[in-house]
Design an enzyme around this catalytic site. Structure first.
Site, PDB file in Angstrom:
ATOM      1  N   LYS A 183       0.882   8.517  12.784  1.00  0.00           N
ATOM      2  CA  LYS A 183      -0.474   8.378  13.325  1.00  0.00           C
ATOM      3  C   LYS A 183      -1.098   9.751  13.611  1.00  0.00           C
ATOM      4  O   LYS A 183      -2.325   9.899  13.563  1.00  0.00           O
ATOM      5  CB  LYS A 183      -0.459   7.477  14.568  1.00  0.00           C
ATOM      6  N   VAL A 218       0.804  -1.224   0.000  1.00  0.00           N
ATOM      7  CA  VAL A 218       0.000   0.000   0.000  1.00  0.00           C
ATOM      8  C   VAL A 218       0.843   1.284   0.000  1.00  0.00           C
ATOM      9  O   VAL A 218       0.323   2.367  -0.263  1.00  0.00           O
ATOM     10  CB  VAL A 218      -0.999   0.028   1.191  1.00  0.00           C
ATOM     11  N   TYR A 234       6.534   6.292  14.223  1.00  0.00           N
ATOM     12  CA  TYR A 234       5.151   5.781  14.257  1.00  0.00           C
ATOM     13  C   TYR A 234       4.169   6.859  14.706  1.00  0.00           C
ATOM     14  O   TYR A 234       3.123   7.069  14.079  1.00  0.00           O
ATOM     15  CB  TYR A 234       5.118   4.585  15.211  1.00  0.00           C
ATOM     16  N   ILE A 290      -3.910  -2.916  22.014  1.00  0.00           N
ATOM     17  CA  ILE A 290      -4.774  -4.002  21.531  1.00  0.00           C
ATOM     18  C   ILE A 290      -3.941  -5.262  21.334  1.00  0.00           C
ATOM     19  O   ILE A 290      -2.811  -5.184  20.843  1.00  0.00           O
ATOM     20  CB  ILE A 290      -5.451  -3.610  20.190  1.00  0.00           C
TER      21      ILE A 290
HETATM   22  P1  NAI Z   1      -0.436  -6.338  12.546  1.00  0.00           P
HETATM   23  O1  NAI Z   1       1.026  -6.204  12.380  1.00  0.00           O
HETATM   24  O2  NAI Z   1      -0.975  -7.511  13.287  1.00  0.00           O
HETATM   25  O3  NAI Z   1      -1.160  -6.297  11.113  1.00  0.00           O
HETATM   26  C1  NAI Z   1      -0.824  -5.334  10.142  1.00  0.00           C
HETATM   27  C2  NAI Z   1      -1.036  -5.952   8.773  1.00  0.00           C
HETATM   28  O4  NAI Z   1      -0.639  -4.975   7.790  1.00  0.00           O
HETATM   29  C3  NAI Z   1      -0.172  -7.204   8.545  1.00  0.00           C
HETATM   30  O5  NAI Z   1      -0.982  -8.244   8.023  1.00  0.00           O
HETATM   31  C4  NAI Z   1       0.873  -6.712   7.572  1.00  0.00           C
HETATM   32  O6  NAI Z   1       1.397  -7.733   6.725  1.00  0.00           O
HETATM   33  C5  NAI Z   1       0.109  -5.647   6.800  1.00  0.00           C
HETATM   34  N1  NAI Z   1       1.028  -4.741   6.104  1.00  0.00           N
HETATM   35  C6  NAI Z   1       2.187  -4.232   6.569  1.00  0.00           C
HETATM   36  N2  NAI Z   1       2.784  -3.483   5.636  1.00  0.00           N
HETATM   37  C7  NAI Z   1       1.977  -3.516   4.531  1.00  0.00           C
HETATM   38  C8  NAI Z   1       2.061  -2.949   3.244  1.00  0.00           C
HETATM   39  N3  NAI Z   1       3.107  -2.181   2.884  1.00  0.00           N
HETATM   40  N4  NAI Z   1       1.066  -3.192   2.351  1.00  0.00           N
HETATM   41  C9  NAI Z   1       0.019  -3.978   2.696  1.00  0.00           C
HETATM   42  N5  NAI Z   1      -0.116  -4.550   3.921  1.00  0.00           N
HETATM   43  C10 NAI Z   1       0.852  -4.328   4.825  1.00  0.00           C
HETATM   44  O7  NAI Z   1      -0.925  -4.982  13.193  1.00  0.00           O
HETATM   45  P2  NAI Z   1      -2.257  -4.610  14.032  1.00  0.00           P
HETATM   46  O8  NAI Z   1      -1.887  -4.560  15.461  1.00  0.00           O
HETATM   47  O9  NAI Z   1      -3.397  -5.452  13.599  1.00  0.00           O
HETATM   48  O10 NAI Z   1      -2.460  -3.100  13.570  1.00  0.00           O
HETATM   49  C11 NAI Z   1      -3.369  -2.714  12.560  1.00  0.00           C
HETATM   50  C12 NAI Z   1      -3.441  -1.188  12.535  1.00  0.00           C
HETATM   51  O11 NAI Z   1      -3.868  -0.709  13.805  1.00  0.00           O
HETATM   52  C13 NAI Z   1      -2.095  -0.525  12.253  1.00  0.00           C
HETATM   53  O12 NAI Z   1      -2.287   0.620  11.440  1.00  0.00           O
HETATM   54  C14 NAI Z   1      -1.624  -0.126  13.631  1.00  0.00           C
HETATM   55  O13 NAI Z   1      -0.743   0.957  13.579  1.00  0.00           O
HETATM   56  C15 NAI Z   1      -2.948   0.247  14.290  1.00  0.00           C
HETATM   57  N6  NAI Z   1      -2.896   0.201  15.736  1.00  0.00           N
HETATM   58  C16 NAI Z   1      -2.631  -0.969  16.414  1.00  0.00           C
HETATM   59  C17 NAI Z   1      -2.577  -0.964  17.793  1.00  0.00           C
HETATM   60  C18 NAI Z   1      -2.336  -2.202  18.595  1.00  0.00           C
HETATM   61  O14 NAI Z   1      -2.278  -2.109  19.825  1.00  0.00           O
HETATM   62  N7  NAI Z   1      -2.188  -3.365  18.005  1.00  0.00           N
HETATM   63  C19 NAI Z   1      -2.768   0.272  18.573  1.00  0.00           C
HETATM   64  C20 NAI Z   1      -3.028   1.434  17.751  1.00  0.00           C
HETATM   65  C21 NAI Z   1      -3.095   1.378  16.403  1.00  0.00           C
END
Ligand code: NAI
Length: 244
Positions: free
Chosen positions: A156, A61, A152, A185
């Site tokens: 955000k 992306v 990061y 989370i």
């Molecule tokens: P995660 O690491 O489990 O999942 C992120 C997904 O995005 C992965 O499947 C990864 O392969 C995909 N990804 C990474 N780079 C990519 C790219 N260039 N193109 C397409 N896909 C790509 O992360 P999670 O925890 O599910 O986070 C999801 C969103 O929520 C993120 O934007 C994160 O910053 C945000 N977030 C998460 C928090 C948490 O506590 N887990 C807290 C606040 C925000």
């Protein structure tokens, strides 16, 4: 039937959002950076079991040209995109003094430029449709800052500015754009933290527990629903009462 595109949806919060929007009756366009991310994972089967159509679109992306092609391919497959969830994100943590330029640039490309890429191409389609919902994943780190996350938290925070700008640019076309700002989370992203870091975080949370991915998906579902038709340009914190 309306279609929802969720970036970075092979696992974690993105997969939970995709499943929830499938339960809400949307056809689902999944996305992730590589085919490997879907291996040994049953997200597509779970979504199809809800009786909707589902297809995965592999694309980085952060890459403008790949996003343009992918959005075209989704339009060819599903005809339209009514809901866009910009969820893909990465961390490359380190204290500022030790953070490399590469670490900084990589996080900006994946977390921030991706939102421009997606909003531009999907937003144009939504403008022609004169309807659409865009939901961006920000973070409490973008609202309050977080040591070790200068890259990061910058992205955000940028997402909040981008959300409000898109809401203002596209509002007259019937398109809403909102952000959710999750706290701590339980996902593979946060599993990487040390026990000491996890304990320090939980101590600051009023509810004294991690959030579950379904608790993010529920708020995204609300923002995509008719009940949120007059909500735009907002940032909804989902953090169990962190930093009040
Ligand atoms: P995660 O690491 O489990 O999942 C992120 C997904 O995005 C992965 O499947 C990864 O392969 C995909 N990804 C990474 N780079 C990519 C790219 N260039 N193109 C397409 N896909 C790509 O992360 P999670 O925890 O599910 O986070 C999801 C969103 O929520 C993120 O934007 C994160 O910053 C945000 N977030 C998460 C928090 C948490 O506590 N887990 C807290 C606040 C925000």
């Amino acid at each position: 039937m309306a279609t929802a595109l969720i970036t970075g949806s092979a696992r974690g919060i993105g997969a939970a959002i995709a499943l929830r929007l499938a339960k809400d009756g949307y056809n689902i366009a999944l996305n992730d950076i590589s085919e490997d991310m879907f291996e040994g994972n049953d997200i597509m089967d779970k979504i199809k079991a809800e009786g909707v159509e589902c297809e995965k679109f592999i694309c980085d992306v952060s890459d403008y040209a790949q996003v343009e092609q992918t959005v075209k391919a989704i339009k060819e497959r599903f005809g339209s995109i009514e809901v866009l969830v910009n969820n893909a994100g990465i961390t490359r943590d380190g204290l500022m003094a030790r953070m490399s330029e590469e670490q900084y640039d990589m996080v900006v490309a994946v977390n921030q430029k991706s939102v421009f890429n997606m909003c531009k191409f999907v937003g144009s389609m939504m403008m022609r449709q004169r309807c659409g919902r865009i939901i961006n994943l920000s973070s409490v780190a973008g609202v309050y800052g977080n040591p070790g996350q200068m890259n990061y938290s910058a992205t955000k925070a940028a997402i909040i500015g981008m959300t409000k700008t898109v809401a203002k640019e596209l509002g007259s076309r019937g398109i809403t754009c909102n952000a959710v700002a999750p706290g701590f989370i339980k996902t593979p992203m946060t599993d990487k933290l040390t026990d000491a870091q996890k304990e320090a975080m939980i101590n600051q949370v009023a509810m004294k527990r991690y959030g579950e991915v379904e608790e993010i998906a529920g708020v995204v579902s609300f923002l995509a629903s008719p009940d949120a038709s007059y909500v735009t340009g907002q940032v909804i914190e989902i953090s169990g009462g962190l930093m009040m």
